[in-house]
Design a protein around this motif. Sequence first.
Motif, PDB file in Angstrom:
ATOM      1  N   LEU A 282      10.445   3.983  -2.721  1.00  0.00           N
ATOM      2  CA  LEU A 282       9.489   2.987  -2.838  1.00  0.00           C
ATOM      3  C   LEU A 282       9.876   1.761  -1.779  1.00  0.00           C
ATOM      4  O   LEU A 282       9.125   0.693  -1.511  1.00  0.00           O
ATOM      5  N   GLY A 283      10.900   1.862  -0.901  1.00  0.00           N
ATOM      6  CA  GLY A 283      11.261   1.284   0.279  1.00  0.00           C
ATOM      7  C   GLY A 283      12.235   0.049  -0.422  1.00  0.00           C
ATOM      8  O   GLY A 283      12.427  -0.069  -1.514  1.00  0.00           O
TER       9      GLY A 283
ATOM     10  N   GLU B  32       0.784  -1.260  -0.017  1.00  0.00           N
ATOM     11  CA  GLU B  32       0.080   0.140   0.160  1.00  0.00           C
ATOM     12  C   GLU B  32       0.718   1.251  -0.138  1.00  0.00           C
ATOM     13  O   GLU B  32       0.651   2.275  -0.742  1.00  0.00           O
ATOM     14  N   THR B  33       1.920   1.403   0.600  1.00  0.00           N
ATOM     15  CA  THR B  33       2.988   2.408   0.911  1.00  0.00           C
ATOM     16  C   THR B  33       3.401   2.686  -0.554  1.00  0.00           C
ATOM     17  O   THR B  33       3.613   3.687  -1.005  1.00  0.00           O
ATOM     18  N   ARG B  34       3.766   1.618  -1.030  1.00  0.00           N
ATOM     19  CA  ARG B  34       4.559   1.594  -2.479  1.00  0.00           C
ATOM     20  C   ARG B  34       3.756   2.216  -3.319  1.00  0.00           C
ATOM     21  O   ARG B  34       3.995   2.995  -4.513  1.00  0.00           O
ATOM     22  N   ALA B  35       2.514   1.589  -3.246  1.00  0.00           N
ATOM     23  CA  ALA B  35       1.308   1.947  -4.259  1.00  0.00           C
ATOM     24  C   ALA B  35       1.024   3.481  -4.173  1.00  0.00           C
ATOM     25  O   ALA B  35       0.829   4.326  -5.254  1.00  0.00           O
ATOM     26  N   ALA B  36       1.045   3.902  -2.942  1.00  0.00           N
ATOM     27  CA  ALA B  36       0.893   5.444  -2.795  1.00  0.00           C
ATOM     28  C   ALA B  36       1.827   6.159  -3.314  1.00  0.00           C
ATOM     29  O   ALA B  36       1.817   7.430  -4.004  1.00  0.00           O
TER      30      ALA B  36
ATOM     31  N   ASP C 261       4.616  -0.205 -15.011  1.00  0.00           N
ATOM     32  CA  ASP C 261       4.908  -1.711 -14.815  1.00  0.00           C
ATOM     33  C   ASP C 261       5.136  -2.126 -13.547  1.00  0.00           C
ATOM     34  O   ASP C 261       4.832  -3.229 -12.800  1.00  0.00           O
ATOM     35  N   ARG C 262       5.555  -1.037 -12.582  1.00  0.00           N
ATOM     36  CA  ARG C 262       5.674  -1.556 -11.188  1.00  0.00           C
ATOM     37  C   ARG C 262       4.388  -1.468 -10.714  1.00  0.00           C
ATOM     38  O   ARG C 262       4.223  -2.313  -9.722  1.00  0.00           O
TER      39      ARG C 262
END
Length: 333
Positions: free
Chosen positions: A199-200, A61-65, A275-276
């Motif tokens: 993105l972490g 969720e964090t990466r998607a944000a 793509d990500r």
Amino acid sequence: MLTTQHIAANSLRDNASAGVRARIERLTMEMGSGRTSDAGRALASDFSEVSRVVHGLRTLETRAAALSGAEMWLEGGQAGLDAVARSSERLDETLQVALAPGDTPQFDQAAGVARAALTDMASALSQTHDGRAVFGNGSADGASPVDLEVLLAETAAIAAAAPDAETMIRDLEAYFAPGGNVERGALGDFPADPAVFPLGDGDAISMPFSAREDAVRSVLLTASIVASLPQAGFALTGADVETLRAEMSARGVGDRADVATLQGRMGAVQSRVADRVEGLEAARLTLEGQKNDMLAADPYETATRLQEAMTKLETLYAITARRSRLNLTEFLR
């Protein structure tokens, strides 16, 4: 007459029926959702695996944000460059008329259009996302990446000091070149490093563009050459007019080609971001599936437990009804 024992017995039955009704409601929800309401029972009190999955979902969720922010940033950048290209095209159309061979050059009209183009370009390059300058490498100080007032003043001073059109154009090119004075004034008030969306796990998306890009400098240079003509320190006749005609005729198309190339670079980053996003969605669906499998309710077991609870509730109601009739008979005596 009702005794203390009767009242106590009735209270116990009421409590029991309330508990059974709550159990029926919970089991009915399990039947509808397909997920157990008792995670501890489903996992045999071993929450380690489901905790890993939940942590993974939160990370996604964090990466998607972050990726969503990067997508909007890039969309804003593309829109800004579209506006810059349109301003360049309008200026080019004006120059073709104003500097047409055989006609008297319309320098004042062209300069007015060029100043308007510079204003529009500076505005297009000043957009922000979450308070950060899209073309200012993420600067959050609220200043525009293009200081139009400084740009007009400095380019006018260069034009005023030039002895002829050729010198003016070369001096303005030096001003806008990488390392030129424009970076210490009109394009200098934002960080040098590009904006980054973390993105972490050491991964990040970098935004490969700013107002200092060569393509942006080029369109600003072309507009500045024309906008500064009224301040030129030489008479706009003869050889100077021919120099301007030759110089301007090739710049417009080349400028827009450079902007299109920059937009292509941005498009490549947009493709990587897409793509990500697709990969994250696939990972999310996998983890959601694992979580659902861990917490899934056995429909046969749930139905059996629901039937048992309903039977028990019916029994309690029957006992209550029978006791009520006995109590009434005893009262009538």
